[in-house]
Write a protein that holds these residues in place. Structure first.
Motif, PDB file in Angstrom:
ATOM      1  N   VAL A 153       0.523  -0.844  -0.172  1.00  0.00           N
ATOM      2  CA  VAL A 153       0.085   0.306   0.227  1.00  0.00           C
ATOM      3  C   VAL A 153       0.878   0.919   0.142  1.00  0.00           C
ATOM      4  N   ALA A 154       0.296   1.715  -0.934  1.00  0.00           N
ATOM      5  CA  ALA A 154       1.290   3.784  -1.044  1.00  0.00           C
ATOM      6  C   ALA A 154       0.624   4.487   0.177  1.00  0.00           C
ATOM      7  N   LEU A 155       1.027   5.388   1.373  1.00  0.00           N
ATOM      8  CA  LEU A 155       0.507   6.245   1.213  1.00  0.00           C
ATOM      9  C   LEU A 155       1.119   7.420   0.386  1.00  0.00           C
ATOM     10  N   THR A 156       0.360   9.115   0.355  1.00  0.00           N
ATOM     11  CA  THR A 156       0.415   9.882  -0.594  1.00  0.00           C
ATOM     12  C   THR A 156       0.051  11.101   0.246  1.00  0.00           C
ATOM     13  N   PHE A 157       0.830  11.834   0.351  1.00  0.00           N
ATOM     14  CA  PHE A 157       0.413  13.152   0.640  1.00  0.00           C
ATOM     15  C   PHE A 157       0.475  14.230  -0.406  1.00  0.00           C
ATOM     16  N   ASP A 158      -0.524  15.105  -0.102  1.00  0.00           N
ATOM     17  CA  ASP A 158      -0.886  16.323  -0.739  1.00  0.00           C
ATOM     18  C   ASP A 158      -0.678  17.319  -0.557  1.00  0.00           C
ATOM     19  N   ALA A 159       0.778  18.121  -0.951  1.00  0.00           N
ATOM     20  CA  ALA A 159       0.509  19.872  -0.402  1.00  0.00           C
ATOM     21  C   ALA A 159       1.010  20.382  -1.247  1.00  0.00           C
ATOM     22  N   PRO A 171       7.442   4.697   4.316  1.00  0.00           N
ATOM     23  CA  PRO A 171       7.928   5.653   2.845  1.00  0.00           C
ATOM     24  C   PRO A 171       6.693   6.733   2.386  1.00  0.00           C
ATOM     25  N   ALA A 172       6.870   7.065   1.654  1.00  0.00           N
ATOM     26  CA  ALA A 172       5.673   8.253   1.470  1.00  0.00           C
ATOM     27  C   ALA A 172       6.272   9.212   0.217  1.00  0.00           C
ATOM     28  N   THR A 173       5.239   8.802  -0.376  1.00  0.00           N
ATOM     29  CA  THR A 173       5.157   9.680  -2.100  1.00  0.00           C
ATOM     30  C   THR A 173       4.711  11.119  -1.796  1.00  0.00           C
ATOM     31  N   ILE A 174       4.769  12.544  -1.933  1.00  0.00           N
ATOM     32  CA  ILE A 174       4.679  13.680  -1.399  1.00  0.00           C
ATOM     33  C   ILE A 174       3.839  14.584  -3.243  1.00  0.00           C
ATOM     34  N   PHE A 175       3.109  14.985  -2.763  1.00  0.00           N
ATOM     35  CA  PHE A 175       2.775  15.033  -4.360  1.00  0.00           C
ATOM     36  C   PHE A 175       2.847  16.727  -4.486  1.00  0.00           C
ATOM     37  N   ARG A 229       2.973  -4.181   4.267  1.00  0.00           N
ATOM     38  CA  ARG A 229       4.136  -3.401   3.727  1.00  0.00           C
ATOM     39  C   ARG A 229       4.315  -1.960   2.638  1.00  0.00           C
ATOM     40  N   PHE A 230       4.353  -0.801   3.728  1.00  0.00           N
ATOM     41  CA  PHE A 230       4.552   0.529   3.066  1.00  0.00           C
ATOM     42  C   PHE A 230       5.503   0.785   1.583  1.00  0.00           C
ATOM     43  N   VAL A 231       4.850   1.278   0.301  1.00  0.00           N
ATOM     44  CA  VAL A 231       6.116   1.001  -0.707  1.00  0.00           C
ATOM     45  C   VAL A 231       5.419   2.532  -1.348  1.00  0.00           C
ATOM     46  N   LYS A 232       6.478   3.109  -1.670  1.00  0.00           N
ATOM     47  CA  LYS A 232       6.645   4.446  -2.553  1.00  0.00           C
ATOM     48  C   LYS A 232       5.058   4.405  -4.119  1.00  0.00           C
ATOM     49  N   VAL A 233       5.078   5.238  -4.210  1.00  0.00           N
ATOM     50  CA  VAL A 233       4.063   4.851  -5.844  1.00  0.00           C
ATOM     51  C   VAL A 233       4.466   4.440  -6.859  1.00  0.00           C
ATOM     52  N   SER A 234       6.003   4.992  -6.704  1.00  0.00           N
ATOM     53  CA  SER A 234       7.358   4.494  -7.458  1.00  0.00           C
ATOM     54  C   SER A 234       7.388   3.231  -7.598  1.00  0.00           C
ATOM     55  N   GLU A 235       6.708   2.106  -6.464  1.00  0.00           N
ATOM     56  CA  GLU A 235       7.385   1.175  -6.896  1.00  0.00           C
ATOM     57  C   GLU A 235       6.138   0.326  -7.260  1.00  0.00           C
ATOM     58  N   LEU A 236       4.804   0.489  -7.009  1.00  0.00           N
ATOM     59  CA  LEU A 236       3.716   0.273  -7.103  1.00  0.00           C
ATOM     60  C   LEU A 236       3.513   0.949  -8.932  1.00  0.00           C
ATOM     61  N   ILE A 237       4.052   1.934  -9.736  1.00  0.00           N
ATOM     62  CA  ILE A 237       4.147   1.667 -10.842  1.00  0.00           C
ATOM     63  C   ILE A 237       5.024   0.833 -11.901  1.00  0.00           C
ATOM     64  N   GLY A 238       6.384   0.371 -11.160  1.00  0.00           N
ATOM     65  CA  GLY A 238       7.398  -0.024 -11.370  1.00  0.00           C
ATOM     66  C   GLY A 238       6.651  -1.800 -11.337  1.00  0.00           C
ATOM     67  N   GLU A 239       5.499  -2.090 -10.587  1.00  0.00           N
ATOM     68  CA  GLU A 239       5.064  -3.446 -10.381  1.00  0.00           C
ATOM     69  C   GLU A 239       3.948  -3.412 -11.685  1.00  0.00           C
ATOM     70  N   THR A 240       3.264  -2.097 -11.751  1.00  0.00           N
ATOM     71  CA  THR A 240       2.119  -2.474 -12.984  1.00  0.00           C
ATOM     72  C   THR A 240       2.678  -2.915 -14.614  1.00  0.00           C
ATOM     73  N   SER A 241       3.986  -1.822 -14.672  1.00  0.00           N
ATOM     74  CA  SER A 241       4.567  -1.715 -16.349  1.00  0.00           C
ATOM     75  C   SER A 241       5.084  -3.311 -16.033  1.00  0.00           C
ATOM     76  N   GLY A 242       5.554  -3.864 -15.031  1.00  0.00           N
ATOM     77  CA  GLY A 242       6.611  -4.621 -15.748  1.00  0.00           C
ATOM     78  C   GLY A 242       4.831  -6.213 -15.602  1.00  0.00           C
ATOM     79  N   HIS A 243       3.767  -5.623 -14.769  1.00  0.00           N
ATOM     80  CA  HIS A 243       2.377  -6.766 -15.100  1.00  0.00           C
ATOM     81  C   HIS A 243       1.684  -6.058 -15.476  1.00  0.00           C
ATOM     82  N   ARG A 244       1.715  -5.758 -16.992  1.00  0.00           N
ATOM     83  CA  ARG A 244       0.895  -5.496 -18.185  1.00  0.00           C
ATOM     84  C   ARG A 244      -0.297  -6.528 -18.975  1.00  0.00           C
TER      85      ARG A 244
END
Length: 280
Positions: free
Chosen positions: A69-75, A106-110, A265-280
């Motif tokens: 799961v990716a937690l993201t926070f908008d700045a 880990p987290a992704t900040i927009f 397990r907490f991950v960044k958005v980049s990890e989820l995108i990497g998994e998605t682009s590798g399993h389409r």
């Protein structure tokens, strides 16, 4: 009331005057020349553009590759909110960032460019901390569609330059490698907005779990909403500001141990995108 995502025409999910992130571990600000490209040398994963180079949209990762799961926070800070900041309103939240660090999440900040202009020390600290990744949330936090929670709108001819200006502000604040991910203000977009950003090399990042933390006063209700919504591969949208999202730090303190207890397990958005682009 939590708005539902609408496909094809406009996708909206959040209120307008949402606010921002800060850091409990500031570093000295460094001024640098503007970035010419949003893509750092390491080439983080992006989705393949659509027909005609249309900007791709990402909402969540694979459901079958484990409990991530990716937690993201908008700045968020809108271009015209400078007087409010000057009057003492805080669009940052050092306590929240300190809690994420303490819990090793880990987290992704927009981040909006206007926020980076206002808080360059916090922006630089986040940009240099490997626990976080910083991505683009526009410069102005003006909407890229009409009728987006009362936000002012960006002229269609200026959408691309607004995103480019945000990257320049992030770089000037000391963020060395802002990622090629873009979140539309308010979560609102349509085909025209996606076409306007074609060629920038960005992936538009949405979410599948709306936390409801914006302007919320009941931390328990927000916590329940997050826990009820998370699935493997989820992207959770949250905010961090002491004025417009006052419960978020408490929500994180409750959500993180519970999701870990459930095996996430907490991950960044980049990890989820990497998994998605590798399993389409």
């Amino acid at each position: 009331m939590i708005p539902q995502l609408r496909s094809i025409t406009v996708v909206c999910a959040l209120g307008a005057a949402l606010a921002a992130c800060g850091t409990g571990d500031p570093a000295g600000s460094v001024r640098q020349t503007p970035a010419k490209s949003p893509v750092p040398a390491s080439r983080p994963p992006v989705l393949t553009p659509g027909p005609g180079g249309l900007t791709p949209v990402f909402a969540h990762g694979p459901r079958t590759l484990g409990k991530t799961v990716a937690l993201t926070f908008d700045a968020d800070m809108t271009a015209d909110e400078g007087p409010r900041a000057a009057a003492g309103e805080h669009f940052d939240n050092p306590d929240l960032i300190g809690t994420l660090r303490r819990l090793k999440v880990p987290a992704t900040i927009f981040m909006t460019g206007r926020w980076a202009d206002e808080y360059p020390t916090e922006a630089r600290s986040l940009g240099h901390d490997p626990q976080f990744e910083v991505a683009n949330h526009s410069y102005s936090h003006y909407a890229f569609t009409s009728d987006c929670y009362g936000l002012p709108t960006v002229d269609p001819g200026k959408m691309r330059s607004d995103v480019e200006r945000a990257y320049a502000s992030l770089h000037n604040a000391g963020v060395p490698h802002a990622l090629p991910y873009f979140r539309f203000p308010g979560g609102c977009y349509d085909q025209r907005a996606l076409r306007a950003l074609s060629g920038l090399g960005v992936t538009a990042v949405q979410w599948d779990v709306v936390s409801g933390d914006a302007f919320a006063t009941d931390a328990d209700a927000v916590t329940r909403q997050v826990l009820d919504g998370v699935k493997p591969g989820s992207v959770v949208v949250m905010h961090c500001t002491r004025s417009a999202a006052p419960t978020t730090e408490r929500v994180v303190r409750a959500v993180v141990p519970e999701l870990r207890k459930r095996g996430y397990r907490f991950v960044k958005v980049s990890e989820l995108i990497g998994e998605t682009s590798g399993h389409r």
